[in-house]
Scaffold this active site. Structure first.
Site, PDB file in Angstrom:
ATOM      1  N   ASP A 171       0.850  -1.198   0.000  1.00  0.00           N
ATOM      2  CA  ASP A 171       0.000   0.000   0.000  1.00  0.00           C
ATOM      3  C   ASP A 171       0.890   1.254   0.000  1.00  0.00           C
ATOM      4  O   ASP A 171       0.384   2.381  -0.057  1.00  0.00           O
ATOM      5  CB  ASP A 171      -1.018  -0.006   1.151  1.00  0.00           C
ATOM      6  CG  ASP A 171      -0.382  -0.099   2.523  1.00  0.00           C
ATOM      7  OD1 ASP A 171       0.853  -0.241   2.599  1.00  0.00           O
ATOM      8  OD2 ASP A 171      -1.137  -0.036   3.523  1.00  0.00           O
ATOM      9  N   SER A 172       2.212   1.036  -0.006  1.00  0.00           N
ATOM     10  CA  SER A 172       3.144   2.143  -0.257  1.00  0.00           C
ATOM     11  C   SER A 172       2.840   2.772  -1.617  1.00  0.00           C
ATOM     12  O   SER A 172       3.315   3.867  -1.916  1.00  0.00           O
ATOM     13  CB  SER A 172       4.590   1.644  -0.232  1.00  0.00           C
ATOM     14  OG  SER A 172       4.744   0.512  -1.060  1.00  0.00           O
ATOM     15  N   ASP A 187      -1.131  -6.099  -0.359  1.00  0.00           N
ATOM     16  CA  ASP A 187      -1.445  -5.473   0.927  1.00  0.00           C
ATOM     17  C   ASP A 187      -2.946  -5.259   1.083  1.00  0.00           C
ATOM     18  O   ASP A 187      -3.624  -4.864   0.122  1.00  0.00           O
ATOM     19  CB  ASP A 187      -0.768  -4.096   1.002  1.00  0.00           C
ATOM     20  CG  ASP A 187       0.434  -4.103   1.922  1.00  0.00           C
ATOM     21  OD1 ASP A 187       0.557  -5.030   2.745  1.00  0.00           O
ATOM     22  OD2 ASP A 187       1.257  -3.176   1.807  1.00  0.00           O
ATOM     23  N   LYS A 241      -1.349  -9.394   2.735  1.00  0.00           N
ATOM     24  CA  LYS A 241      -0.555  -8.968   3.893  1.00  0.00           C
ATOM     25  C   LYS A 241      -1.367  -7.968   4.698  1.00  0.00           C
ATOM     26  O   LYS A 241      -2.039  -7.111   4.118  1.00  0.00           O
ATOM     27  CB  LYS A 241       0.758  -8.331   3.437  1.00  0.00           C
ATOM     28  CG  LYS A 241       1.585  -7.751   4.594  1.00  0.00           C
ATOM     29  CD  LYS A 241       3.000  -7.417   4.208  1.00  0.00           C
ATOM     30  CE  LYS A 241       3.194  -6.080   3.546  1.00  0.00           C
ATOM     31  NZ  LYS A 241       2.745  -4.931   4.366  1.00  0.00           N
ATOM     32  N   GLU A 244      -1.319  -5.610   8.610  1.00  0.00           N
ATOM     33  CA  GLU A 244      -0.459  -5.105   9.673  1.00  0.00           C
ATOM     34  C   GLU A 244      -1.055  -5.374  11.055  1.00  0.00           C
ATOM     35  O   GLU A 244      -2.264  -5.267  11.241  1.00  0.00           O
ATOM     36  CB  GLU A 244      -0.261  -3.588   9.498  1.00  0.00           C
ATOM     37  CG  GLU A 244       0.412  -3.228   8.192  1.00  0.00           C
ATOM     38  CD  GLU A 244       0.625  -1.729   8.007  1.00  0.00           C
ATOM     39  OE1 GLU A 244       0.360  -0.948   8.949  1.00  0.00           O
ATOM     40  OE2 GLU A 244       1.068  -1.347   6.905  1.00  0.00           O
ATOM     41  N   GLU A 248       9.390  -4.672   9.999  1.00  0.00           N
ATOM     42  CA  GLU A 248       9.808  -3.361   9.476  1.00  0.00           C
ATOM     43  C   GLU A 248      10.279  -2.437  10.602  1.00  0.00           C
ATOM     44  O   GLU A 248       9.618  -2.318  11.652  1.00  0.00           O
ATOM     45  CB  GLU A 248       8.637  -2.690   8.727  1.00  0.00           C
ATOM     46  CG  GLU A 248       8.994  -1.298   8.228  1.00  0.00           C
ATOM     47  CD  GLU A 248       8.004  -0.722   7.220  1.00  0.00           C
ATOM     48  OE1 GLU A 248       7.016  -1.405   6.865  1.00  0.00           O
ATOM     49  OE2 GLU A 248       8.234   0.422   6.782  1.00  0.00           O
TER      50      GLU A 248
HETATM   51  O1  KIV Z   1       3.578  -1.102   1.546  1.00  0.00           O
HETATM   52  C1  KIV Z   1       4.719  -1.561   1.467  1.00  0.00           C
HETATM   53  O2  KIV Z   1       5.460  -1.330   0.486  1.00  0.00           O
HETATM   54  C2  KIV Z   1       5.191  -2.401   2.543  1.00  0.00           C
HETATM   55  C3  KIV Z   1       6.650  -2.702   2.577  1.00  0.00           C
HETATM   56  C4  KIV Z   1       7.400  -1.507   2.975  1.00  0.00           C
HETATM   57  C5  KIV Z   1       6.952  -3.876   3.425  1.00  0.00           C
HETATM   58  O3  KIV Z   1       4.434  -2.799   3.375  1.00  0.00           O
END
Ligand code: KIV
Length: 279
Positions: free
Chosen positions: A44-45, A83, A113, A115, A182
């Site tokens: 989600d970056s 994510d 994924k 969090e 992280e």
């Molecule tokens: O969103 C993302 O790119 C991430 C990585 C930094 C692990 O969660």
């Protein structure tokens, strides 16, 4: 060779480091896949590096599905992890399962994924029960930026480090197939890695993890401004792009581009008849 949950686990067992990078589009995913990357994360970056937001919080399910589907079309062998965006799994277990399912069905991801530690174990259990592999994410979890009061390294105090270890064990018990660690001290990441059966994938967590992940714009030198301490720039693609784009502007303005080799020809006779000129 296809990368799967089992091949990643075997890599941990044999000490073969897992390589993961973020990607958000077809072309980049195809290049990474052809290079032999083990896993691609549609992080989600993308909110920051693709959409220009300040943090990951505004990212929607629609954004994630759109980019995950593009990556899935480009990558044939990488293990694709998508994510779950902010508020797509926190509200209820049912919503979490349903949104995870969309990333698999509509996005073509192999795993999702999310969090958090103990507080998301119920969601992890339910998603895994729906036959969807889950990668957990502990430490500096960016969706908690407001709760943390900024992007700060986690796990530095005894209490916080103990909580992270306990959370890592809990998410493994809940059925997570791997965990991203992280922004935590390297020694703590090593302790967690030794304690867990599942692979740990580090970002800003030292080289004691079972694998590494980076945001590709950071490691290819495409981002400008502050580079976090944990990022190694493996290439200066930003400089190459700027050079190429400046050359294009200059060559187009000067008329050097397009040259004859970039141009389609037509029979002179057709042109003669077209403009009605008599020889
Ligand atoms: O969103 C993302 O790119 C991430 C990585 C930094 C692990 O969660």
């Amino acid at each position: 060779m296809k990368n799967t949950v089992s091949t990643l686990l075997k890599q941990k067992q044999s000490g073969d480091k897992i390589t993961m990078l973020t990607a958000y589009d077809y072309t980049t995913a195809k290049i990474m896949d052809e290079c032999g990357i083990n896993s691609i994360l549609i992080g989600d970056s993308l909110g920051m590096v693709m959409l220009g937001y300040e943090n990951t919080l505004p990212v929607t399910m629609a954004d994630m599905i759109h980019h995950t589907a593009a990556v899935s079309r480009g990558a044939k062998n990488a293990f694709i992890v998508a994510d779950m965006p902010f508020m797509s799994y926190q509200v209820s277990v049912e919503e979490a399962v349903s949104n995870a399912g969309r990333l698999i069905k509509e996005g073509g991801a192999h795993a999702v994924k999310l969090e958090g530690g103990a507080e998301v174990c119920e969601q992890i259990r339910a998603i895994v029960n729906a036959s969807i592999p889950v990668v957990a994410h502990l430490g500096l979890t960016p969706q908690s930026v407001n709760a943390f009061g900024g992007f700060k390294v986690q796990g530095k105090t005894l209490e916080n480090a103990r909580k992270l270890i306990a959370d890592a064990v809990k998410i493994q018990e809940a059925g997570a197939c791997a965990v991203v660690l992280e922004g935590i001290p390297a020694k703590l990441a090593e302790i967690i890695t030794e304690k867990l059966v599942i692979p740990t994938i580090g970002i800003g967590a030292g080289n004691g993890c079972d694998g590494q992940v980076l945001v590709y714009q950071d490691m290819l030198g495409l981002t400008t401004g502050h580079t976090p301490k944990f990022v190694k720039r493996f290439a200066e693609a930003g400089i190459l792009m700027r050079q190429g784009i400046s050359d294009y502007i200059q060559h187009t303005k000067s008329g050097e581009f397009p040259a004859p080799e970039h141009t389609y020809a037509i029979d002179d006779e057709v042109i003669r008849q077209l403009i009605g000129k008599e020889e």
